[in-house]
Design a protein around this motif. Structure first.
Motif, PDB file in Angstrom:
ATOM      1  N   ARG A  59       0.801  -1.222   0.000  1.00 15.86           N
ATOM      2  CA  ARG A  59       0.000   0.000   0.000  1.00 15.86           C
ATOM      3  C   ARG A  59       0.837   1.277   0.000  1.00 15.86           C
ATOM      4  NH1 ARG A  59      -5.354  -1.100   1.154  1.00 15.86           N
ATOM      5  NH2 ARG A  59      -5.813  -3.095   2.174  1.00 15.86           N
ATOM      6  N   ALA A  60       2.103   1.201   0.443  1.00 15.96           N
ATOM      7  CA  ALA A  60       2.872   2.429   0.630  1.00 15.96           C
ATOM      8  C   ALA A  60       4.332   2.201   0.305  1.00 15.96           C
ATOM      9  CB  ALA A  60       2.736   2.919   2.075  1.00 15.96           C
ATOM     10  N   VAL A  61       4.993   3.259  -0.128  1.00 12.15           N
ATOM     11  CA  VAL A  61       6.430   3.230  -0.380  1.00 12.15           C
ATOM     12  C   VAL A  61       7.015   4.569   0.033  1.00 12.15           C
ATOM     13  CG1 VAL A  61       6.194   4.031  -2.786  1.00 12.15           C
ATOM     14  CG2 VAL A  61       8.250   2.783  -2.095  1.00 12.15           C
ATOM     15  N   VAL A  62       8.226   4.544   0.565  1.00  7.31           N
ATOM     16  CA  VAL A  62       8.924   5.774   0.938  1.00  7.31           C
ATOM     17  C   VAL A  62      10.416   5.574   0.690  1.00  7.31           C
ATOM     18  CG1 VAL A  62       9.278   5.144   3.370  1.00  7.31           C
ATOM     19  CG2 VAL A  62       9.148   7.544   2.725  1.00  7.31           C
ATOM     20  N   ILE A  63      11.078   6.646   0.299  1.00  8.24           N
ATOM     21  CA  ILE A  63      12.526   6.623   0.088  1.00  8.24           C
ATOM     22  C   ILE A  63      13.183   7.219   1.323  1.00  8.24           C
ATOM     23  CG2 ILE A  63      14.424   7.245  -1.441  1.00  8.24           C
ATOM     24  CD1 ILE A  63      12.248   5.615  -2.824  1.00  8.24           C
ATOM     25  N   VAL A  87      11.640   1.634   1.292  1.00 12.50           N
ATOM     26  CA  VAL A  87      10.841   0.905   2.271  1.00 12.50           C
ATOM     27  C   VAL A  87       9.415   0.804   1.752  1.00 12.50           C
ATOM     28  CG1 VAL A  87      10.019   0.814   4.653  1.00 12.50           C
ATOM     29  CG2 VAL A  87      12.291   1.741   4.157  1.00 12.50           C
ATOM     30  N   ILE A  88       8.886  -0.403   1.776  1.00 17.99           N
ATOM     31  CA  ILE A  88       7.500  -0.623   1.378  1.00 17.99           C
ATOM     32  C   ILE A  88       6.733  -1.170   2.576  1.00 17.99           C
ATOM     33  CG2 ILE A  88       8.015  -0.988  -1.061  1.00 17.99           C
ATOM     34  CD1 ILE A  88       7.830  -4.010  -0.530  1.00 17.99           C
ATOM     35  N   GLY A  89       5.421  -1.016   2.544  1.00 22.22           N
ATOM     36  CA  GLY A  89       4.599  -1.511   3.640  1.00 22.22           C
ATOM     37  C   GLY A  89       3.211  -1.859   3.163  1.00 22.22           C
ATOM     38  N   GLY A  90       2.553  -2.727   3.904  1.00 21.49           N
ATOM     39  CA  GLY A  90       1.193  -3.126   3.562  1.00 21.49           C
ATOM     40  C   GLY A  90       0.727  -4.251   4.452  1.00 21.49           C
ATOM     41  N   ALA A  91       0.149  -5.270   3.841  1.00 18.32           N
ATOM     42  CA  ALA A  91      -0.387  -6.410   4.586  1.00 18.32           C
ATOM     43  C   ALA A  91       0.122  -7.702   3.967  1.00 18.32           C
ATOM     44  CB  ALA A  91      -1.910  -6.383   4.570  1.00 18.32           C
ATOM     45  N   THR A  92       0.169  -8.732   4.774  1.00 15.63           N
ATOM     46  CA  THR A  92       0.696  -9.999   4.300  1.00 15.63           C
ATOM     47  C   THR A  92      -0.031 -11.162   4.988  1.00 15.63           C
ATOM     48  OG1 THR A  92       2.737 -11.257   3.897  1.00 15.63           O
ATOM     49  CG2 THR A  92       2.532 -10.157   6.031  1.00 15.63           C
ATOM     50  N   GLU A  93       0.404 -12.353   4.682  1.00 17.15           N
ATOM     51  CA  GLU A  93      -0.160 -13.608   5.167  1.00 17.15           C
ATOM     52  C   GLU A  93      -1.567 -13.800   4.600  1.00 17.15           C
ATOM     53  OE1 GLU A  93       0.378 -14.164   9.352  1.00 17.15           O
ATOM     54  OE2 GLU A  93       2.534 -13.788   9.234  1.00 17.15           O
ATOM     55  N   ARG A  94      -2.116 -14.959   4.826  1.00 11.04           N
ATOM     56  CA  ARG A  94      -3.401 -15.304   4.220  1.00 11.04           C
ATOM     57  C   ARG A  94      -4.483 -14.326   4.666  1.00 11.04           C
ATOM     58  NH1 ARG A  94      -5.392 -19.736   1.656  1.00 11.04           N
ATOM     59  NH2 ARG A  94      -7.613 -20.208   1.865  1.00 11.04           N
ATOM     60  N   PHE A  95      -5.135 -13.732   3.720  1.00 14.13           N
ATOM     61  CA  PHE A  95      -6.187 -12.737   3.944  1.00 14.13           C
ATOM     62  C   PHE A  95      -5.667 -11.450   4.591  1.00 14.13           C
ATOM     63  CE2 PHE A  95      -8.371 -16.926   4.450  1.00 14.13           C
ATOM     64  CZ  PHE A  95      -8.934 -16.940   3.168  1.00 14.13           C
ATOM     65  N   GLN A  96      -4.357 -11.210   4.478  1.00 16.79           N
ATOM     66  CA  GLN A  96      -3.735  -9.973   4.964  1.00 16.79           C
ATOM     67  C   GLN A  96      -4.035  -9.717   6.444  1.00 16.79           C
ATOM     68  OE1 GLN A  96      -5.576  -9.688   1.677  1.00 16.79           O
ATOM     69  NE2 GLN A  96      -3.616 -10.669   1.234  1.00 16.79           N
ATOM     70  N   THR A  97      -3.736 -10.686   7.253  1.00 11.91           N
ATOM     71  CA  THR A  97      -4.009 -10.582   8.685  1.00 11.91           C
ATOM     72  C   THR A  97      -2.823 -10.034   9.485  1.00 11.91           C
ATOM     73  OG1 THR A  97      -3.360 -12.901   8.950  1.00 11.91           O
ATOM     74  CG2 THR A  97      -5.720 -12.407   8.675  1.00 11.91           C
ATOM     75  N   ALA A  98      -1.735  -9.685   8.823  1.00 15.77           N
ATOM     76  CA  ALA A  98      -0.586  -9.098   9.515  1.00 15.77           C
ATOM     77  C   ALA A  98      -0.048  -7.928   8.700  1.00 15.77           C
ATOM     78  CB  ALA A  98       0.514 -10.139   9.732  1.00 15.77           C
ATOM     79  N   ALA A  99       0.406  -6.915   9.396  1.00 19.67           N
ATOM     80  CA  ALA A  99       1.064  -5.794   8.725  1.00 19.67           C
ATOM     81  C   ALA A  99       2.521  -6.155   8.453  1.00 19.67           C
ATOM     82  CB  ALA A  99       0.986  -4.550   9.603  1.00 19.67           C
ATOM     83  N   VAL A 119       6.526  -4.568   6.834  1.00 24.42           N
ATOM     84  CA  VAL A 119       7.416  -3.606   6.186  1.00 24.42           C
ATOM     85  C   VAL A 119       8.582  -4.396   5.615  1.00 24.42           C
ATOM     86  CG1 VAL A 119       6.863  -1.569   7.571  1.00 24.42           C
ATOM     87  CG2 VAL A 119       8.625  -3.155   8.359  1.00 24.42           C
ATOM     88  N   GLU A 120       9.077  -3.895   4.505  1.00 25.95           N
ATOM     89  CA  GLU A 120      10.246  -4.505   3.881  1.00 25.95           C
ATOM     90  C   GLU A 120      11.117  -3.385   3.336  1.00 25.95           C
ATOM     91  OE1 GLU A 120      11.363  -7.193  -0.025  1.00 25.95           O
ATOM     92  OE2 GLU A 120       9.393  -7.419   0.890  1.00 25.95           O
ATOM     93  N   ARG A 121      12.428  -3.581   3.401  1.00 24.40           N
ATOM     94  CA  ARG A 121      13.344  -2.564   2.879  1.00 24.40           C
ATOM     95  C   ARG A 121      14.228  -3.173   1.804  1.00 24.40           C
ATOM     96  NH1 ARG A 121      16.083   0.546   7.413  1.00 24.40           N
ATOM     97  NH2 ARG A 121      17.337  -1.351   7.650  1.00 24.40           N
ATOM     98  N   LEU A 122      14.467  -2.364   0.780  1.00 29.20           N
ATOM     99  CA  LEU A 122      15.354  -2.744  -0.316  1.00 29.20           C
ATOM    100  C   LEU A 122      16.513  -1.766  -0.377  1.00 29.20           C
ATOM    101  CD1 LEU A 122      12.653  -3.314  -3.089  1.00 29.20           C
ATOM    102  CD2 LEU A 122      13.616  -5.026  -1.549  1.00 29.20           C
ATOM    103  N   THR A 123      17.666  -2.262  -0.801  1.00 30.05           N
ATOM    104  CA  THR A 123      18.790  -1.364  -1.046  1.00 30.05           C
ATOM    105  C   THR A 123      18.498  -0.523  -2.280  1.00 30.05           C
ATOM    106  OG1 THR A 123      19.965  -2.889  -2.503  1.00 30.05           O
ATOM    107  CG2 THR A 123      20.342  -3.124  -0.121  1.00 30.05           C
ATOM    108  N   GLN A 124      19.356   0.444  -2.535  1.00 32.39           N
ATOM    109  CA  GLN A 124      19.191   1.252  -3.743  1.00 32.39           C
ATOM    110  C   GLN A 124      19.262   0.398  -4.996  1.00 32.39           C
ATOM    111  OE1 GLN A 124      21.195   5.126  -3.986  1.00 32.39           O
ATOM    112  NE2 GLN A 124      21.855   4.861  -1.861  1.00 32.39           N
ATOM    113  N   ALA A 125      19.945  -0.752  -4.893  1.00 30.31           N
ATOM    114  CA  ALA A 125      20.064  -1.650  -6.048  1.00 30.31           C
ATOM    115  C   ALA A 125      18.915  -2.643  -6.126  1.00 30.31           C
ATOM    116  CB  ALA A 125      21.389  -2.402  -5.993  1.00 30.31           C
ATOM    117  N   GLY A 126      17.964  -2.571  -5.176  1.00 35.23           N
ATOM    118  CA  GLY A 126      16.812  -3.452  -5.226  1.00 35.23           C
ATOM    119  C   GLY A 126      16.979  -4.761  -4.506  1.00 35.23           C
TER     120      GLY A 126
END
Length: 767
Positions: free
Chosen positions: A641-645, A652-664, A666-673
């Motif tokens: 749902r969201a991304v920020v530099i 950094v991206i964020g949203g929902a995960t797991e079956r039926f999105q029952t957990a929030a 966040v994940e971070r990627l390097t500049q190279a992805g």
């Protein structure tokens, strides 16, 4: 007229005093209208004098002017001898301006004659005084107290050097209001004790008024003192509301809630940096030092710093914040902003936890002090013993909450908040949470979804109407910008009609490049063929760019548009997918990062990509411009749902995960992805309820702020730089706080405060 009993003065003493003054005894000492032989006042003689009252000129530095100033010193816990501290002899302090009828005002001496040091020991009624001021009616002396003092005291009267002559009235004035007026005193009267409350007084004026005439009106402010005390601050407080323990300034007094101006107290203007006006703060002039006693009770200091616009682009300065002698913040050289130019603010932030002596220091930036009118604008301290980050900011709305909300929001350089209504209306809340402006535009049937702000103050909103993309640009006054599209509105159909299915497109998020071009993301309808000659309609990811006038940027993608199907870039067994871009951000180098999701049986396929300035996939990002965004769950569960530099360029991206999105998540990627950490956490009250992050914002220190909600709770939270929950945020050591607003947008304002908003309202919490 009633007179006090005449004082008996020894003949030899009186003769000696008058001889030293060059004056012969008056034949009628009670009648000053009769001048004795040899009187200095004969033939209308006078020696009017003034100090620091020069009229302003275009370049006061070229005229050789200088107005160094220091404040009274206030008693505080910083002084180990507090019993004796805070008592300031005005005879030792610089005044901001002074006038005198007969020669200069004398420090710790009587008025004497016209020269600087021709006075004598201050003596009233046979009693001598080591400290004080010797003047001659009419006279006026101004001191800048800046509301840091509580009491003024003095012993006043006619100096014995004129014998029984003289007739004056003493007045104490605070900020133009008369606080004390003495009876008319003459040379036969004993000293009169004066005590005046001056709490809250910024400018103290000591006046001596003549009687019937000015003959022999040698008046003494003996032991003239101000008592000052600087209590330690509590709560969230503007620095300009505090009594400082001491202050020095190179050009006139430190100004409260105004620029430095010229040499006098109160001659500044509204604090203005880069065309941004600030209601509160300190106006100083390099070199300057202002010291406060925090008593170890504060946690954070913030301010907007810069050269005031009144210098018309001249001057530079360096700002520094010291805590107990340790450098906590240094700006480096900050030049003045060119006239008519709006610049992003320079924010000074310092962790002052446990600090007792706070010093705000301004130096000349290495190029001399000329026109170094420096502002500590919107300077604040956050002083809440035992408070935790995430506490509602009581200076905003009603205890941190405002009832105005929106589908998206942005914060402005002055900490105002602009909220986007679902109907494309916009509302501005001031930095204190009050209504500061509204704007509307006609978009029949329109639904707004996202808002972005350009550095010049214009605002761009996107959404859809009747199945087409809508983009609206507002001027800083919140009115539609006529230079954009038609009357500020662009309506464009990016999708294709397929057979009987009408074309469809919509925008879900927007960002504005530094050159004014508008980047929007969303979805558009396209044809696909599951079988030969079988055209069907599906939704693909949309990225589009508009020129500053609202026309398509033909140098981007295919005529301003990128249409991308997840099925074309992902190995999936779901067949043709419904693809929607959810969020977009622009890196410092101008590259565009976009995230999206594709509906798939049992979950979603997330997508994160980066494109260059012409819309081509960036091969330096994960090898082909597309990164694997399913690191957290490892499968088709993540919904972004969201991304920020971050300031260091990581994504950094964020949203929902797991079956039926029952957990929030966040994940971070390097500049190279490449994957750079991630985590999930429970937001919902019940494990089976959905809980998702809806918005992200990056702090300057690398921490990440998020807005999240579930069916039964709304939260603002913060992650440390390593993506662990910041347990210092929130009273329950949870890393987040529950709020009443349904958070869909979160921002960090220029002072580090966290602003969350949603359709039901807006909240601001302390950092």
């Amino acid at each position: 007229m009633h007179r006090s009993p005449r004082r008996v003065v020894p003949t030899l003493l009186l003769s000696a005093l008058l001889a030293a003054c060059g004056q012969s005894p008056a034949p009628h000492p009670d009648d000053e209208s009769v001048l004795p032989p040899g009187s200095p006042y004969a033939n209308g003689a006078a020696y009017p004098w003034s100090d620091r009252l020069e009229a302003p000129v275009a370049d006061p530095y070229a005229a050789g002017r200088d107005y160094p100033w220091s404040s009274p010193t206030a008693a505080s816990t910083l002084d180990t001898q507090a019993v004796r501290s805070g008592v300031n002899e005005l005879g030792d302090l610089p005044w901001t301006s002074a006038t005198n009828f007969w020669g200069p005002v004398a420090r710790n001496r009587s008025n004497g004659e016209q020269d600087v040091n021709d006075g004598r020991i201050l003596t009233i009624g046979g009693k001598t005084y080591a400290k004080g001021l010797g003047v001659h009616a009419d006279s006026s002396i101004n001191y800048a107290l800046n509301a840091q003092c509580s009491t003024f005291t003095a012993s006043v009267g006619i100096d014995d050097e004129v014998g029984t002559r003289g007739r004056v009235t003493f007045q104490v004035v605070g900020d133009g209001r008369v606080l004390y007026t003495s009876p008319e005193l003459t040379g036969v009267d004993a000293a009169r004790a004066v005590t005046v409350a001056v709490t809250g007084v910024r400018e103290l004026t000591l006046k001596v008024l003549k009687g019937a005439n000015t003959y022999y009106d040698h008046a003494d402010w003996a032991e003239a003192r101000v008592m000052c005390q600087a209590p330690t601050p509590t709560g969230t407080v503007y620095v300009s509301d505090l009594a400082y323990t001491s202050a020095t300034n190179n050009w006139g007094p430190v100004e409260i809630d105004a620029s430095n101006g010229e040499q006098k107290q109160g001659d500044g203007r509204p604090l203005t940096i880069g065309q941004n006006v600030y209601a509160r703060g300190l106006g100083v002039h390099a070199n300057s030092t202002v010291t406060y006693d925090l008593g170890g009770a504060c946690q954070a200091f913030t301010a907007v710093v810069g050269i005031d616009d009144e210098t018309q682009g001249r001057g530079s300065a360096a700002f520094a914040v010291y805590g107990d002698g340790k450098l906590l913040y240094g700006s480096g050289r900050v030049p003045a902003v060119s006239p008519g130019t709006q610049e992003p603010p320079v924010i000074a932030r310092a962790d002052v936890t446990g600090v007792h002596a706070l010093k705000l220091v301004v130096t000349d930036g290495g190029d001399g002090k000329t026109f170094d009118h420096a502002d500590w604008a919107d300077a604040r301290l956050y002083c809440n013993p035992g408070r935790t980050a995430g506490t509602p900011d009581a200076s905003f709305g009603l205890q941190g909450h405002a009832t105005v909300g929106g589908v998206d929001s942005v914060v402005e350089p002055d900490s105002a908040v602009v909220l986007l209504g679902a109907d494309f209306s916009v509302t501005r809340l001031s930095a204190t949470g009050t209504l500061a402006g509204t704007g509307t535009v006609s978009v029949p049937g329109g639904t707004a979804r996202a808002l972005a702000r350009q550095s010049n103050g214009t605002l761009v909103a996107v959404g859809e109407a009747s199945g087409a993309v809508v983009a609206v640009r507002y001027l800083p006054n919140l009115q539609p910008d006529p230079s954009f599209g038609t009357g500020g509105v662009v309506i464009r159909q990016y999708g294709d009609a397929v057979n009987s299915v009408p074309a469809k497109s919509l925008a879900t998020d927007v960002a504005v490049q530094s050159d004014g071009k508008v980047v929007l993301v969303g979805t558009l309808s396209r044809a696909y063929q599951p079988y030969p000659d079988d055209n069907q309609s599906t939704l693909d990811h949309l990225i589009a760019r508009l020129n500053p006038d609202g026309t398509p940027d033909t140098g981007f993608g295919a005529s301003g548009t990128i249409a991308l199907a997840t099925s074309a870039v992902s190995s999936t067994t779901c067949g043709e997918l419904e693809d929607v871009m959810s969020a977009v951000a622009i890196q410092a180098d101008g590259k565009i990062v976009a995230t999206g999701n594709s509906d798939c049986t049992g979950g979603y396929i997330p997508l994160i990509l980066r494109v260059g300035s012409t819309g081509q996939l960036d091969p330096s990002f994960s090898g082909d411009g597309l990164a694997d965004a399913s690191v957290v769950s490892g499968g088709y569960g993540d919904f972004i749902r969201a991304v920020v530099i971050q300031p260091d360029g990581r994504i950094v991206i964020g949203g929902a995960t797991e079956r039926f999105q029952t957990a929030a998540f966040v994940e971070r990627l390097t500049q190279a992805g490449a994957p750079d950490g991630g985590r999930t956490f429970q937001i919902a009250d019940e494990f089976y309820e959905q809980g998702s992050i809806f918005s992200l914002a990056a702090q300057a220190d690398g921490k990440i702020v998020f807005g999240a909600r579930s069916p039964n709770s709304q939260n603002l939270g913060r992650l440390n730089a390593d993506l662990t929950l910041d347990t210092a945020f929130g009273s329950q050591s949870s890393g987040y706080v529950t709020v009443t607003e349904a958070i869909t947008s979160v921002n960090v304002d220029p002072l580090g405060r966290i602003v969350g908003s949603g359709p039901t309202g807006t909240v601001r919490v302390l950092p």
